[in-house]
Design a protein around this motif. Sequence first.
Motif, short mmCIF file in Angstrom:
data_model
loop_
_atom_site.label_atom_id
_atom_site.label_comp_id
_atom_site.label_asym_id
_atom_site.label_seq_id
_atom_site.Cartn_x
_atom_site.Cartn_y
_atom_site.Cartn_z
N GLN A 201 1.36 -1.14 -0.35
CA GLN A 201 0.16 0.21 -0.06
C GLN A 201 1.10 1.19 -0.31
N GLN A 202 1.68 1.67 -1.30
CA GLN A 202 2.53 2.64 -1.26
C GLN A 202 2.79 4.11 -1.15
N HIS A 203 1.22 3.89 -1.29
CA HIS A 203 0.22 5.30 -1.02
C HIS A 203 0.09 5.91 -0.05
N ARG A 204 0.23 4.56 1.56
CA ARG A 204 0.88 5.24 3.32
C ARG A 204 2.43 5.30 3.50
N GLY A 205 2.89 5.28 2.68
CA GLY A 205 4.27 5.73 3.17
C GLY A 205 5.26 5.47 1.65
N GLN A 206 6.20 6.37 1.81
CA GLN A 206 7.33 6.09 1.08
C GLN A 206 8.63 5.97 0.89
N GLU A 207 8.94 6.96 2.69
CA GLU A 207 9.79 6.55 3.56
C GLU A 207 10.76 5.50 3.15
N ALA A 208 10.26 4.12 3.82
CA ALA A 208 10.89 2.70 4.41
C ALA A 208 9.94 1.90 3.93
N CYS A 209 10.06 0.00 3.75
CA CYS A 209 9.25 -0.66 3.87
C CYS A 209 10.15 -1.59 3.98
N GLY A 210 9.56 -2.87 4.79
CA GLY A 210 10.02 -4.17 5.09
C GLY A 210 9.41 -4.88 5.57
N ILE A 211 9.59 -6.15 5.35
CA ILE A 211 8.09 -8.25 5.25
C ILE A 211 9.36 -8.25 6.15
N VAL A 212 8.77 -9.21 6.90
CA VAL A 212 9.00 -9.97 7.60
C VAL A 212 8.05 -11.47 7.42
N SER A 213 9.00 -12.71 7.43
CA SER A 213 8.47 -14.44 6.67
C SER A 213 8.17 -14.71 8.03
N CYS A 214 7.54 -15.23 8.15
CA CYS A 214 7.88 -16.32 9.15
C CYS A 214 8.31 -18.22 7.91
N ASN A 215 8.91 -19.47 8.23
CA ASN A 215 9.12 -20.28 7.57
C ASN A 215 9.83 -21.09 8.38
N LYS A 216 8.97 -22.50 9.13
CA LYS A 216 9.15 -23.17 9.99
C LYS A 216 9.75 -23.28 10.79
N GLY A 217 8.40 -21.87 11.78
CA GLY A 217 9.17 -21.03 12.80
C GLY A 217 10.42 -19.93 12.65
N GLN A 218 11.24 -19.91 12.10
CA GLN A 218 11.91 -18.67 11.87
C GLN A 218 11.41 -17.89 11.16
N LEU A 219 11.73 -16.76 12.30
CA LEU A 219 11.70 -15.39 11.09
C LEU A 219 12.22 -14.63 10.27
N THR A 220 12.37 -14.28 9.70
CA THR A 220 13.39 -13.53 9.17
C THR A 220 12.89 -12.12 8.37
N ALA A 221 13.87 -11.26 8.05
CA ALA A 221 13.27 -9.57 7.80
C ALA A 221 14.51 -8.84 6.51
N HIS A 222 13.80 -8.53 5.87
CA HIS A 222 13.73 -7.77 5.05
C HIS A 222 13.32 -6.69 5.07
N LYS A 223 14.75 -5.77 5.18
CA LYS A 223 14.10 -3.80 4.46
C LYS A 223 14.81 -3.13 4.31
N GLY A 224 14.49 -1.51 3.74
CA GLY A 224 15.07 -0.73 3.35
C GLY A 224 14.14 0.57 2.91
N MET A 225 15.50 1.50 2.29
CA MET A 225 14.51 2.76 1.97
C MET A 225 14.18 2.95 1.01
N GLY A 226 13.18 3.74 0.78
CA GLY A 226 12.81 3.95 -0.55
C GLY A 226 11.69 3.09 -0.97
N LEU A 227 11.31 3.29 -2.38
CA LEU A 227 10.08 2.41 -2.56
C LEU A 227 9.73 0.77 -2.34
N VAL A 228 8.61 0.67 -2.67
CA VAL A 228 8.60 -1.14 -2.55
C VAL A 228 9.44 -1.67 -3.58
#
Length: 279
Positions: A1-28
Amino acid sequence: QQHRGQEACGIVSCNKGQLTAHKGMGLVSDVFTQDVLAGFKGDMAVGHVRYSTTGSSGIKNAQPLLVDFAKGSVCIAHNGNLVNSFELRKYLERHGSIFQTTTDSEIIIHLMAKARSPNLVESLIYALQKVRGAYSLVLMNDKQIIGVRDPLGIRPLSLGRMGNAWCLASETCAFDLIGAKFIRELAAGEITILTKDGVRSIKPGQLRHPGRLAHCIFEHVYFARPDSYVFGETVHTVRTKLGQQLAREYPLKADFVVPVPDSGYSAALGYSRESGIPV
């Protein structure tokens, strides 16, 4: 939902109980390339786009925040502002908390860590009893995703379904884009828990709203997309009615109505309809 914020973005996923994050400054589209998305595995995820209010603009404040503490790994995504964040942060620092960010969202995690219960939901309720202000939250650990709205319902949060999968989003347009069905908005003070067994909701007495709601008017005026259903009505409908009311209160002799920026189009349409002046 890029219209809600264009400064930074991130996703955390869960795979077999392990949480992994990827984040960055800028657009999705810049942060989450196809190669990055291909690396995500698992059956649960939380995403967030940032428009900074509390806390500086920097990668350390990008969300979701992912932490490891005595109750396991947990991530949190927050829409809103805590009005007592300064006092709470000073209190927590005096009692040994070490903050990694300058955003008020991290305060909720530190308060959860102080709760005596090992249960994540009970720890969350304990933390939310201490904070005041606007919050729609989505949290995730290795077993569940949790959504919660503040007792005044200031910020929106909705529940959707796509096949056997359940979704939470700040706006219903997100469901439309992925082919999910909008089920309902979460009530003020409601906690909704998504697990592999389905959905359950609780309305703890500690988060009971004080007999009134306080929806953020700026959601309908500016933040939300026109095709989203927010606070019981589509944003386009509300903006059109606002434009009509404006024409009644401030009639003008003019050649045409101009929406500036594009988010003003629905209001311009309403003004045009009521006044007879073309858009």
